[in-house]
Scaffold this motif. Structure first.
Motif, PDB file in Angstrom:
ATOM      1  N   HIS B 221      58.922 -61.131 133.544  1.00 19.78           N
ATOM      2  CA  HIS B 221      58.949 -61.767 132.383  1.00 19.78           C
ATOM      3  C   HIS B 221      57.597 -61.831 131.948  1.00 19.78           C
ATOM      4  O   HIS B 221      56.990 -62.012 130.803  1.00 19.78           O
ATOM      5  CB  HIS B 221      59.578 -63.193 132.551  1.00 19.78           C
ATOM      6  CG  HIS B 221      58.498 -64.133 133.797  1.00 19.78           C
ATOM      7  ND1 HIS B 221      58.300 -63.914 134.937  1.00 19.78           N
ATOM      8  CD2 HIS B 221      57.464 -64.893 133.226  1.00 19.78           C
ATOM      9  CE1 HIS B 221      57.675 -64.832 135.452  1.00 19.78           C
ATOM     10  NE2 HIS B 221      57.065 -65.529 134.415  1.00 19.78           N
ATOM     11  N   ILE B 222      56.410 -61.355 132.889  1.00 24.82           N
ATOM     12  CA  ILE B 222      55.110 -61.423 132.736  1.00 24.82           C
ATOM     13  C   ILE B 222      54.802 -60.167 131.592  1.00 24.82           C
ATOM     14  O   ILE B 222      54.366 -60.334 130.536  1.00 24.82           O
ATOM     15  CB  ILE B 222      54.031 -61.737 133.694  1.00 24.82           C
ATOM     16  CG1 ILE B 222      54.314 -62.759 134.653  1.00 24.82           C
ATOM     17  CG2 ILE B 222      52.477 -61.300 133.412  1.00 24.82           C
ATOM     18  CD1 ILE B 222      53.871 -63.981 133.743  1.00 24.82           C
ATOM     19  N   ARG B 223      55.560 -59.209 132.185  1.00 16.81           N
ATOM     20  CA  ARG B 223      55.237 -57.966 131.402  1.00 16.81           C
ATOM     21  C   ARG B 223      55.959 -58.150 130.001  1.00 16.81           C
ATOM     22  O   ARG B 223      55.352 -57.507 129.083  1.00 16.81           O
ATOM     23  CB  ARG B 223      56.011 -56.888 132.115  1.00 16.81           C
ATOM     24  CG  ARG B 223      54.756 -55.764 132.722  1.00 16.81           C
ATOM     25  CD  ARG B 223      55.570 -54.625 133.593  1.00 16.81           C
ATOM     26  NE  ARG B 223      56.244 -55.366 134.706  1.00 16.81           N
ATOM     27  CZ  ARG B 223      57.116 -54.588 135.503  1.00 16.81           C
ATOM     28  NH1 ARG B 223      57.602 -53.211 134.933  1.00 16.81           N
ATOM     29  NH2 ARG B 223      57.849 -54.882 136.510  1.00 16.81           N
ATOM     30  N   THR B 224      57.204 -58.808 129.963  1.00 17.91           N
ATOM     31  CA  THR B 224      57.702 -58.949 128.778  1.00 17.91           C
ATOM     32  C   THR B 224      56.664 -59.690 127.782  1.00 17.91           C
ATOM     33  O   THR B 224      56.544 -59.640 126.653  1.00 17.91           O
ATOM     34  CB  THR B 224      58.935 -59.729 128.696  1.00 17.91           C
ATOM     35  OG1 THR B 224      59.788 -59.196 129.904  1.00 17.91           O
ATOM     36  CG2 THR B 224      59.672 -59.828 127.536  1.00 17.91           C
ATOM     37  N   ALA B 225      56.180 -60.799 128.359  1.00 20.00           N
ATOM     38  CA  ALA B 225      55.494 -61.703 127.628  1.00 20.00           C
ATOM     39  C   ALA B 225      53.955 -60.966 126.977  1.00 20.00           C
ATOM     40  O   ALA B 225      53.721 -60.997 125.785  1.00 20.00           O
ATOM     41  CB  ALA B 225      54.590 -62.940 128.327  1.00 20.00           C
ATOM     42  N   LYS B 226      53.677 -59.953 127.858  1.00 24.55           N
ATOM     43  CA  LYS B 226      52.397 -59.149 127.402  1.00 24.55           C
ATOM     44  C   LYS B 226      52.979 -58.162 126.300  1.00 24.55           C
ATOM     45  O   LYS B 226      52.173 -57.918 125.430  1.00 24.55           O
ATOM     46  CB  LYS B 226      51.667 -58.375 128.541  1.00 24.55           C
ATOM     47  CG  LYS B 226      51.254 -59.136 129.429  1.00 24.55           C
ATOM     48  CD  LYS B 226      50.362 -58.133 130.489  1.00 24.55           C
ATOM     49  CE  LYS B 226      49.593 -58.766 131.607  1.00 24.55           C
ATOM     50  NZ  LYS B 226      49.432 -58.033 132.961  1.00 24.55           N
ATOM     51  N   ALA B 227      54.158 -57.675 126.609  1.00 28.91           N
ATOM     52  CA  ALA B 227      54.723 -56.531 125.650  1.00 28.91           C
ATOM     53  C   ALA B 227      55.012 -57.199 124.226  1.00 28.91           C
ATOM     54  O   ALA B 227      54.513 -56.668 123.113  1.00 28.91           O
ATOM     55  CB  ALA B 227      55.928 -56.163 126.180  1.00 28.91           C
ATOM     56  N   TYR B 228      55.322 -58.604 124.371  1.00 28.52           N
ATOM     57  CA  TYR B 228      55.207 -59.513 122.930  1.00 28.52           C
ATOM     58  C   TYR B 228      53.804 -59.604 122.264  1.00 28.52           C
ATOM     59  O   TYR B 228      53.753 -60.047 121.262  1.00 28.52           O
ATOM     60  CB  TYR B 228      55.892 -60.751 123.293  1.00 28.52           C
ATOM     61  CG  TYR B 228      57.148 -60.803 122.905  1.00 28.52           C
ATOM     62  CD1 TYR B 228      58.093 -60.408 121.894  1.00 28.52           C
ATOM     63  CD2 TYR B 228      58.173 -61.069 124.208  1.00 28.52           C
ATOM     64  CE1 TYR B 228      59.537 -60.202 121.971  1.00 28.52           C
ATOM     65  CE2 TYR B 228      59.598 -60.893 124.106  1.00 28.52           C
ATOM     66  CZ  TYR B 228      60.146 -60.723 122.890  1.00 28.52           C
ATOM     67  OH  TYR B 228      61.514 -60.624 122.757  1.00 28.52           O
ATOM     68  N   GLY B 229      52.818 -59.174 123.107  1.00 28.95           N
ATOM     69  CA  GLY B 229      51.388 -59.200 122.490  1.00 28.95           C
ATOM     70  C   GLY B 229      50.927 -60.770 122.420  1.00 28.95           C
ATOM     71  O   GLY B 229      49.882 -60.997 121.706  1.00 28.95           O
ATOM     72  N   LEU B 230      51.345 -61.525 123.430  1.00 29.54           N
ATOM     73  CA  LEU B 230      50.769 -62.799 123.726  1.00 29.54           C
ATOM     74  C   LEU B 230      49.413 -62.517 124.337  1.00 29.54           C
ATOM     75  O   LEU B 230      48.994 -61.656 125.226  1.00 29.54           O
ATOM     76  CB  LEU B 230      51.495 -63.619 124.825  1.00 29.54           C
ATOM     77  CG  LEU B 230      52.674 -64.293 124.241  1.00 29.54           C
ATOM     78  CD1 LEU B 230      53.502 -65.087 125.210  1.00 29.54           C
ATOM     79  CD2 LEU B 230      52.638 -65.355 123.141  1.00 29.54           C
ATOM     80  N   PRO B 231      48.229 -63.519 123.742  1.00 22.14           N
ATOM     81  CA  PRO B 231      46.906 -63.307 124.527  1.00 22.14           C
ATOM     82  C   PRO B 231      46.836 -63.459 125.888  1.00 22.14           C
ATOM     83  O   PRO B 231      47.744 -64.234 126.418  1.00 22.14           O
ATOM     84  CB  PRO B 231      46.206 -64.592 123.873  1.00 22.14           C
ATOM     85  CG  PRO B 231      47.027 -65.157 123.020  1.00 22.14           C
ATOM     86  CD  PRO B 231      48.407 -64.490 123.098  1.00 22.14           C
ATOM     87  N   SER B 232      46.243 -62.545 126.591  1.00 19.17           N
ATOM     88  CA  SER B 232      46.370 -62.399 128.201  1.00 19.17           C
ATOM     89  C   SER B 232      46.190 -64.073 128.729  1.00 19.17           C
ATOM     90  O   SER B 232      46.604 -64.362 129.537  1.00 19.17           O
ATOM     91  CB  SER B 232      45.456 -61.480 128.727  1.00 19.17           C
ATOM     92  OG  SER B 232      44.122 -61.925 128.475  1.00 19.17           O
ATOM     93  N   ARG B 233      45.258 -64.731 128.083  1.00 18.96           N
ATOM     94  CA  ARG B 233      44.794 -65.998 128.736  1.00 18.96           C
ATOM     95  C   ARG B 233      46.064 -66.913 128.670  1.00 18.96           C
ATOM     96  O   ARG B 233      46.311 -67.647 129.614  1.00 18.96           O
ATOM     97  CB  ARG B 233      43.713 -66.827 127.668  1.00 18.96           C
ATOM     98  CG  ARG B 233      43.183 -67.924 128.434  1.00 18.96           C
ATOM     99  CD  ARG B 233      41.632 -68.228 127.747  1.00 18.96           C
ATOM    100  NE  ARG B 233      42.047 -68.034 126.167  1.00 18.96           N
ATOM    101  CZ  ARG B 233      41.394 -68.755 125.233  1.00 18.96           C
ATOM    102  NH1 ARG B 233      41.178 -69.823 125.666  1.00 18.96           N
ATOM    103  NH2 ARG B 233      41.788 -68.650 124.237  1.00 18.96           N
TER     104      ARG B 233
END
Lengths: 532, 323
Positions: B221-233
């Motif tokens: 889910h973190i990888r997915t969140a990152k893939a959606y382009g959410l800011p890393s913070r």
């Protein structure tokens, strides 16, 4: 305009007054490190010196120990002793007052002493006043408290009758068991009289605040008869059982005075603080008891051999760095009228000669090299210094006598309860500190009828008889001679091996004046002052 | 329709939760009872008693004292008395500190321990999580290695060494901080004991956070969140940290209970009038009522914090069910 000028003048006047008074009122505070929390401020329930330090600042007995540790008038300005030495009549100072302003009366002393001896109080030190007529019977519930030999003649005159002449009676009266209690105040608060706000005291200071394990604050008692000569306004006692922590707080200048530190610190502290380090020989003895009920310790040759083989100079200089001095007698040096305590014959020999003689004695007894093996267990209460002493003694016995030595340590409560309940042992550490400055206080320990303190189970009828005779003897010099004869038997028989005379270790800042080292180890704050 | 369902499930959730808390509290009663019983008898079977002193008391005096404190009665009667009184909140008089009841001593000492303990815990939690997260985000980098080396030191150096060393530096050499005592209770006065309490906890929490954060950062889910382009913070703080907190939270229960009920070592080194010192002094002096009360308090703290942690678990991880 006039109004404004007046206001201005008033402000200036007030300001200067405030400034002046704040300098005049600058409190003199003494920060005293104490090596533990007092178990109570009710002197029926205390038993050690760190409690005494607090109590003697708050309360004053008929007599006190002055700055040098000598007996001096306290709440009593004078006293008379009857010709047969059994009746003491005290005149209490007219201006002796409690901190609430009420007078200190003979009845307050009578009330307090009756309370101490009352079995219901369960006072730990009740036996100290047993020389008073009927005290023992009262304390054992065999006589009513009214029978106690303490009589009120008038408000300021107290008469105390003794069972028999007791030459050291004034020493006993300087002890906290003989302090007065304000009867009126006790009737108001009962056992809660010890709480800040309730307590009324007759000493140089009165209780202000007490937070257990943090601090106990006493402030100058303006009602005290000698208040004019008390130079300190406030004394704060800090209970610090961790000796290293106390030293750090002294070094950080948070404490002006602190009691007890580890002996291995002496060298370093002396190098940094010089004369602020006080090492005072005290009236106490560190010894090893032999269990005389069983072989081989029932054999005088074995006991003497073991005692001889202990190099006391090594223990004193290497382990205690001079904070304790070698001892060969149970009664410490410095008892008034007793002179140099009797010494065993081997005290004069060199350590090498002693060891040779010890091997010889053991061989005679059939132990050691070529004989039966000697297995010894040393018991001591858990403490770094005691452990080092036991390790060193074990090594001495091993190398000099070929003994197999093992060590057992228990915490202080377990160690002493084991000895007291008559548990079998080989060799056990013990110590004794004087309750009052008299040889009898030490020698009575090993009377055969003493079921509590006679750890070696020493049983010598001749010794018992001499001690008994000393109780009857009126002549001071003759009495001391009887006690010396008794101790001569003790050092010959060696039921116990005295090792060292202990010392009290204090750090006293050079800001503190009036401090006098003394063997009674009493240092009332009223004799001290603190400079800025 | 969906709203009604949500309302219903929220209600069910709270009911389950209340039910869970009540059941846990009910099961705590036998636990506390067991703790009292075991400590009561263990304490009594230890050799020596409260009035066996270096200078033993004469038998008559001893008899008087034993009678006063009802220690002359059979052990089981003493035990029944103790239980009866304890239920009513009466822990009896202290055998050693005779001017106070045990309840008075505890009431006076506990706030001191709680104050420095909770401050240390808070500092440890915030500091530990920040350091752990920082290290995880720079896994195997210089900062990570440095932080973890320092934290090893924090864990391995015992408090009885750390305390005197810090005192030597900050109180004796630099003269910035007091060497001990409660004083006015200010942060400056208590900075050293709080630091010494907090340091090993910071180290442990940092290591725990780092480990679970590294794991969390590699989940789907973190990888997915990152893939959606959410800011890393946002990814780290709102998504990864939440999952990464689970091991930390479960560690917090025993840590909090231990910190708030006072460290005997730290309180002795810095002469803090807390409950930890009373526990040790009570045990050494065989002050049965005082030791019993401190044991009960520690037990209660452990039970309460374990319960809080279990509740927090449910909040952090929806997969945890309280039934």
């Amino acid at each position: 305009m006039v109004l404004m000028k007046t206001k201005l003048a008033t402000t200036i006047l007030l300001g200067s007054l405030l400034l002046g008074s704040s300098q005049a009122l600058a409190e003199v505070v003494l920060h005293r490190g104490n090596s533990g929390e007092p178990k109570s401020l009710d002197y029926a329930h205390i038993s050690i010196n760190i409690e005494g330090f607090v109590i003697y600042d708050l309360f004053e007995g008929l007599v006190i120990h002055d700055a040098k540790g000598a007996i001096a008038p306290g709440a009593a300005e004078s006293w008379k002793v009857s010709d047969d030495g059994t009746v003491y009549t005290f005149k209490i100072r007219d201006n002796a007052k409690w901190s609430d302003g009420s007078p200190v009366t003979a009845e307050d002393f009578q009330f307090a002493m009756r309370r101490i001896e009352n079995p219901k109080t369960a006072a730990e030190y009740a036996n100290l006043l047993y020389p008073i007529k009927n005290a023992e019977a009262v304390n054992k519930g065999k006589a009513p408290v009214e029978d106690l030999g303490v009589k009120v003649i008038d408000a300021k005159t107290l008469e105390i009758t003794l069972e028999r002449p007791t030459p050291y009676f004034l020493q006993l009266l300087s002890h906290y068991t003989a302090l007065p209690i304000s009867k009126a105040n006790y009737e108001k608060f009962g056992d809660q009289f010890v709480k800040p706000g309730n307590m009324v005291s007759n000493g140089a200071f009165k209780l202000q605040a007490h937070v257990p394990n943090d601090s106990l604050t006493v402030v100058k008692n303006e009602s005290y008869w000698d208040a004019a000569n008390v130079k300190i306004d406030k004394v704060i006692f800090y209970p610090i059982e961790d000796a290293a922590a106390a030293v750090r707080r002294f070094e950080a200048k948070e404490l002006d005075v602190t009691y007890n530190f580890s002996a291995d610190q002496i060298k370093r502290l002396r190098a940094s603080y010089g004369a602020q380090v006080h090492v005072t020989p005290s009236l106490s003895t560190y010894y090893y008891a032999f269990d005389m009920r069983q072989p081989p310790y029932d054999d005088i040759r074995v006991r003497r051999a073991l005692s001889m083989a202990i190099d006391r100079d090594f223990l004193s200089s290497e382990i205690y760095k001079g904070a304790q001095l070698p001892a060969y007698s149970l009664v410490p040096d410095g008892m008034e009228g007793y002179g140099k305590p009797p010494q065993p014959d081997f005290a004069a020999m060199s350590q090498i000669d002693r060891e040779d003689k010890a091997v010889e004695l053991l061989k005679e007894a059939g132990y050691g090299k070529g004989g039966k093996p000697l297995n010894i267990e040393i018991r001591y209460n858990t403490n770094t210094n005691h452990e080092r002493v036991a390790t060193a003694v074990a090594n001495m016995w091993k190398t000099a006598l070929g003994a197999n030595v093992s060590l057992v340590n228990l915490d202080v409560a377990s160690h002493y309860s084991y000895l007291k309940e008559g548990g079998k042992f080989n060799v056990a550490r013990a110590g004794w500190a004087a309750d009052y400055a008299d040889p009898e206080n030490f020698l009575a320990l090993n009377v055969s009828t003493n079921k509590t303190f006679n750890y070696p189970h020493y049983n010598n009828p001749q010794y018992d008889a001499l001690i008994k005779q000393s109780y009857e003897e009126r002549d001071v010099a003759k009495r001391m001679e009887l006690l010396r004869q008794a101790e001569t038997l003790l050092v010959n028989d060696q039921p116990l091996a005295p090792l060292m005379g202990t010392a009290d270790l204090w750090l006293v800042s050079d800001k503190v004046q009036g401090w006098v080292d003394n063997a009674t180890n009493n240092h009332l704050s009223k004799f001290l002052s603190v400079s800025k | 329709m969906a709203r009604v369902e949500r309302k219903c499930s929220a209600r069910v959730y709270y009911l389950t939760m209340i039910n869970f808390v009540l059941r846990r509290l009910a099961s705590a009663v036998p636990t506390v009872f067991l703790v009292i019983t075991i400590s009561f008898f263990l304490m009594r079977f230890a050799p020596g008693g409260p009035f066996d002193l270096e200078r033993p008391l004469p038998p008559e005096t001893m008899a008087n004292i034993m009678k006063t404190y009802q220690l002359d009665q059979p052990l089981w009667i003493q035990y029944i008395h103790y239980l009866g009184n304890a239920v009513r909140g009466d822990f009896g008089p202290s055998f050693i500190y005779k001017d106070n009841t045990v309840a008075q001593l505890i009431a006076q000492a506990l706030p001191y321990s709680v104050q420095i303990g909770s401050t240390a815990l808070l500092i440890a939690l915030v500091g530990g999580v920040i350091l752990g997260t920082t290290a995880a985000l720079r896994q195997n980098g210089i900062i990570d290695i440095a932080l973890m080396s320092v934290s090893t030191v924090g864990i391995t150096v015992p408090t009885f060494v750390m305390g005197p060393v810090l005192t030597l530096i900050f109180a004796l050499i630099l003269g910035w901080l007091p060497a001990g005592g409660w004083g006015d209770g200010s942060f400056r006065q208590l900075a050293l004991p709080i630091t010494v309490l907090a340091l090993p906890q910071i180290a442990i929490i940092a290591r725990l956070t780092r480990g679970s954060m590294i794991e969390a950062l590699h989940t789907d889910h973190i990888r997915t969140a990152k893939a959606y382009g959410l800011p890393s913070r946002v990814v780290v703080i709102t998504h990864a940290l939440r999952g990464a907190m689970l091991p930390v939270v479960s560690y917090l229960a025993p840590a909090a209970a231990a910190l708030l009920t006072g460290s005997a070592v730290v309180e002795s080194i810095f002469t803090i009038p807390g409950i930890g010192r009373f526990f040790v002094l009570g045990a050494l002096n065989r002050d049965y009522p005082l030791v019993m009360a401190t044991v009960v308090i520690v037990a209660v703290f452990v039970i309460v914090f374990n319960l809080l942690v279990d509740i927090a678990y449910g909040l952090l991880d929806p997969r945890v069910r309280h039934d």
